[in-house]
Design a protein around this motif. Structure first.
Motif, PDB file in Angstrom:
ATOM      1  N   UNK A  13      -2.382   5.480 -42.198  1.00 40.94           N
ATOM      2  CA  UNK A  13      -1.710   4.655 -41.272  1.00 40.94           C
ATOM      3  C   UNK A  13      -0.289   4.383 -41.600  1.00 40.94           C
ATOM      4  N   UNK A  14       0.706   4.443 -41.102  1.00 42.47           N
ATOM      5  CA  UNK A  14       2.023   4.504 -41.425  1.00 42.47           C
ATOM      6  C   UNK A  14       2.464   3.238 -40.593  1.00 42.47           C
ATOM      7  N   UNK A  15       3.130   2.247 -40.833  1.00 45.36           N
ATOM      8  CA  UNK A  15       3.678   1.090 -40.191  1.00 45.36           C
ATOM      9  C   UNK A  15       5.147   0.795 -40.380  1.00 45.36           C
ATOM     10  N   UNK A  16       6.095   1.147 -39.463  1.00 47.03           N
ATOM     11  CA  UNK A  16       7.365   1.257 -39.488  1.00 47.03           C
ATOM     12  C   UNK A  16       8.176  -0.074 -38.581  1.00 47.03           C
ATOM     13  N   UNK A  17       8.887  -0.765 -39.235  1.00 43.97           N
ATOM     14  CA  UNK A  17       9.491  -1.803 -38.460  1.00 43.97           C
ATOM     15  C   UNK A  17      10.541  -1.475 -37.306  1.00 43.97           C
ATOM     16  N   UNK A  18      11.258  -0.362 -37.456  1.00 47.94           N
ATOM     17  CA  UNK A  18      12.120   0.175 -36.582  1.00 47.94           C
ATOM     18  C   UNK A  18      11.600   0.489 -35.286  1.00 47.94           C
ATOM     19  N   UNK A  19      11.933   0.357 -34.247  1.00 50.56           N
ATOM     20  CA  UNK A  19      11.621   0.643 -32.802  1.00 50.56           C
ATOM     21  C   UNK A  19      11.469   2.270 -32.596  1.00 50.56           C
ATOM     22  N   UNK A  20      12.049   2.974 -33.333  1.00 48.83           N
ATOM     23  CA  UNK A  20      12.024   4.420 -33.126  1.00 48.83           C
ATOM     24  C   UNK A  20      12.252   4.889 -34.638  1.00 48.83           C
ATOM     25  N   UNK A  21      11.710   6.100 -34.941  1.00 55.92           N
ATOM     26  CA  UNK A  21      11.885   6.789 -36.064  1.00 55.92           C
ATOM     27  C   UNK A  21      13.397   7.243 -36.234  1.00 55.92           C
ATOM     28  N   UNK A  22      13.921   7.167 -37.313  1.00 52.49           N
ATOM     29  CA  UNK A  22      15.215   7.975 -37.463  1.00 52.49           C
ATOM     30  C   UNK A  22      15.883   7.716 -38.756  1.00 52.49           C
ATOM     31  N   UNK A  23      16.912   8.526 -38.833  1.00 56.91           N
ATOM     32  CA  UNK A  23      17.562   8.537 -40.053  1.00 56.91           C
ATOM     33  C   UNK A  23      19.175   8.522 -39.978  1.00 56.91           C
ATOM     34  N   UNK A  24      19.835   7.979 -40.860  1.00 58.18           N
ATOM     35  CA  UNK A  24      21.320   8.078 -40.623  1.00 58.18           C
ATOM     36  C   UNK A  24      21.780   9.419 -40.784  1.00 58.18           C
ATOM     37  N   UNK A  25      23.010   9.721 -40.139  1.00 66.43           N
ATOM     38  CA  UNK A  25      23.682  11.055 -40.145  1.00 66.43           C
ATOM     39  C   UNK A  25      24.338  11.318 -41.534  1.00 66.43           C
ATOM     40  N   UNK A  26      23.672  11.639 -42.197  1.00 67.33           N
ATOM     41  CA  UNK A  26      24.232  11.706 -43.710  1.00 67.33           C
ATOM     42  C   UNK A  26      23.647  12.765 -44.496  1.00 67.33           C
ATOM     43  N   UNK A  27      24.240  13.310 -45.655  1.00 71.67           N
ATOM     44  CA  UNK A  27      23.529  14.612 -46.137  1.00 71.67           C
ATOM     45  C   UNK A  27      22.902  14.140 -47.387  1.00 71.67           C
ATOM     46  N   UNK A  28      21.905  14.831 -48.041  1.00 73.99           N
ATOM     47  CA  UNK A  28      21.104  14.457 -49.054  1.00 73.99           C
ATOM     48  C   UNK A  28      21.113  15.647 -50.060  1.00 73.99           C
ATOM     49  N   UNK A  29      21.177  15.370 -51.227  1.00 76.59           N
ATOM     50  CA  UNK A  29      21.041  16.720 -52.134  1.00 76.59           C
ATOM     51  C   UNK A  29      19.464  16.562 -52.612  1.00 76.59           C
ATOM     52  N   UNK A  30      18.939  17.924 -52.667  1.00 76.23           N
ATOM     53  CA  UNK A  30      17.467  17.964 -53.000  1.00 76.23           C
ATOM     54  C   UNK A  30      17.512  18.768 -54.037  1.00 76.23           C
ATOM     55  N   UNK A  31      17.443  18.187 -55.292  1.00 74.81           N
ATOM     56  CA  UNK A  31      17.608  19.024 -56.616  1.00 74.81           C
ATOM     57  C   UNK A  31      16.146  19.574 -56.653  1.00 74.81           C
TER      58      UNK A  31
END
Ligand SMILES: Cc1cc2nc3c(=O)[nH]c(=O)nc-3n(C[C@H](O)[C@H](O)[C@H](O)COP(=O)(O)OP(=O)(O)OC[C@H]3O[C@@H](n4cnc5c(N)ncnc54)[C@H](O)[C@@H]3O)c2cc1C
Length: 388
Positions: free
Chosen positions: A30-48
């Protein structure tokens, strides 16, 4: 073990990867998240490649192959002249060398895919609007308390609540993360507006005294993600997404090569942000009875090796593997911490060192060298096969 119920605090990239790995091990999560909605910032991520192994372990290999960008060449560039100081890769030979691809991806796309997969296995797995505030442990059970008045009891609790982890504070006492003297800017621009400036390699880090500027394509070359990291002696604002202006960023990067400046200038209004960078010293222990930490909650680090999220992905996959092989909960948590503590400590400490290397007063000292990740062999780690 199959009846074990695990409470995960925080539905970031680390928490959701752990959720998938634990679900794969056949456990109830069971996952508990503080934010009222799921989301991520509009940025990139390098996945090595080491991070790709973890995503493959939790079933996101096909997603990454479909949605990730594979940079066929990358380099370190001199901030004034644009000279190639070193190459990071000259072709997409990562798969052959490390057994997994190197990708660049939009953070929100990866986050959505992780959440969708977890919900596919259990539609009610994530509960938003639940800010963790405290816990109690007794008789092999953990009860988490939330700001909304709710409580939840399980057999294990994993704190995946980021750099300002409340779970970490509950275990080891409240101590604010340290401001590292670094400020970061980030932006995303339509690739068509800056294509001529994405040279000589599609992926590059431009290196100047006290500052670096990294940019690469995401969403199949539709957008360019850029990040600037600069030394500063003061910072007063809190938060991840403080609006910044082009003029403000140019006041820091105004002496950088015209290509870098053109990419910064192309940032649309409202799409440029800044935030301060914090880290913490490595923790001696991660686990207290049935509660442990994962991702930035355990080991927040500077971004100079691009490894923060990668470490959370590796942690998540390894936690699942630990529960697969162990015959008791205590054994699983011990195996997990033992497998992850030294590697994450090494990467955390080297992320600090890499900042000093990149931000030296003379970028030409990097001629003929390589990126820190390659120098340290960080891509060689495969969470699917390494000892547990
Ligand atoms: C400039 C910069 C560039 C980076 N680039 C890269 C890169 O290219 N590659 C890479 O591997 N890493 C990169 N990183 C690092 C990476 O972004 C982080 O390490 C990663 O997001 C950490 O994931 P996490 O899930 O541990 O924490 P987070 O992403 O912070 O997620 C924590 C979650 O917990 C929730 N939460 C917080 N408090 C509570 C609470 N009390 N109760 C319930 N929920 C709570 C939050 O809302 C959030 O959803 C970069 C970082 C920076 C600063």
């Amino acid at each position: 073990m199959k009846d074990t119920h695990i409470l995960v605090i925080g539905a970031g990239i680390g928490g959701l990867t752990a959720t998938l790995a634990l679900q794969k091990a056949g456990l109830k999560v069971s996952v508990y998240e503080a934010a009222p909605q799921l989301g991520e910032v509009g940025a990139g991520l390098t996945i090595s490649p080491n991070a790709t192994h973890a995503l493959e372990y939790v079933g996101l290999g096909p997603f990454m192959a479909a949605k990730g960008d594979k940079p066929e060449a990358g380099a370190g560039l001199h901030y004034k002249t644009g000279e190639v100081l070193y190459h990071t890769q000259r072709d997409s030979s990562f798969k052959q060398k490390y057994g997994a691809e190197y990708y660049q991806i939009h953070r929100a796309d990866l986050h959505d895919a992780l959440a969708a997969k977890a919900r596919e296995r259990d539609p009610g797995v994530i509960r938003v609007g639940h800010a963790f505030v405290g816990l109690d442990q007794s008789g092999g059970k953990v009860t988490a308390r939330f700001a909304n008045g709710a409580a939840a009891t399980g057999d294990v609790l994993i704190g995946c609540d980021g750099v300002r982890s409340v779970v970490r504070a509950a275990l080891f006492g409240a101590e604010a993360p340290k401001f590292t003297g670094q400020v970061s800017f980030r932006g995303m621009v339509e690739a068509a507006r800056v294509l001529e400036h994405m040279v000589p390699t599609p992926s590059a880090t431009t290196i100047g005294p006290g500052r670096i500027f990294t940019r690469y394509f995401v969403r199949h070359r539709a957008f360019v993600n850029f990040v600037g990291i600069a030394r500063t002696d003061r910072w007063t604002e809190e938060g991840w997404s403080i609006p910044a202006t082009v003029d403000e960023m140019l006041s820091v990067y105004g002496d950088f090569h015209a290509h870098a400046q053109a990419i910064i200038k192309a940032a649309p209004p409202g799409k440029l942000f800044k935030w301060a960078l914090f880290d913490r010293d490595p923790l001696a222990e991660w686990t207290v009875d049935r509660v442990t930490l994962l991702g930035d909650a355990a080991h927040p680090m500077l971004p100079f090796l691009g490894m923060g999220a990668a470490m959370g992905l590796e942690d998540g996959a390894m936690l699942g593997r630990a529960f697969e092989v162990a015959s008791t909960i205590d054994e699983a948590l011990k195996r997990y911490e033992a497998a992850r503590k030294e590697r994450t400590k090494m990467v955390l400490l080297n992320s600090r060192k890499q900042g000093l290397i990149y931000q030296s007063e003379d970028p030409t000292s990097m001629r003929g060298s390589t990126s820190g990740e390659l120098r340290l062999g960080l891509f060689d780690y495969n969470v699917k096969t390494s000892a547990i």
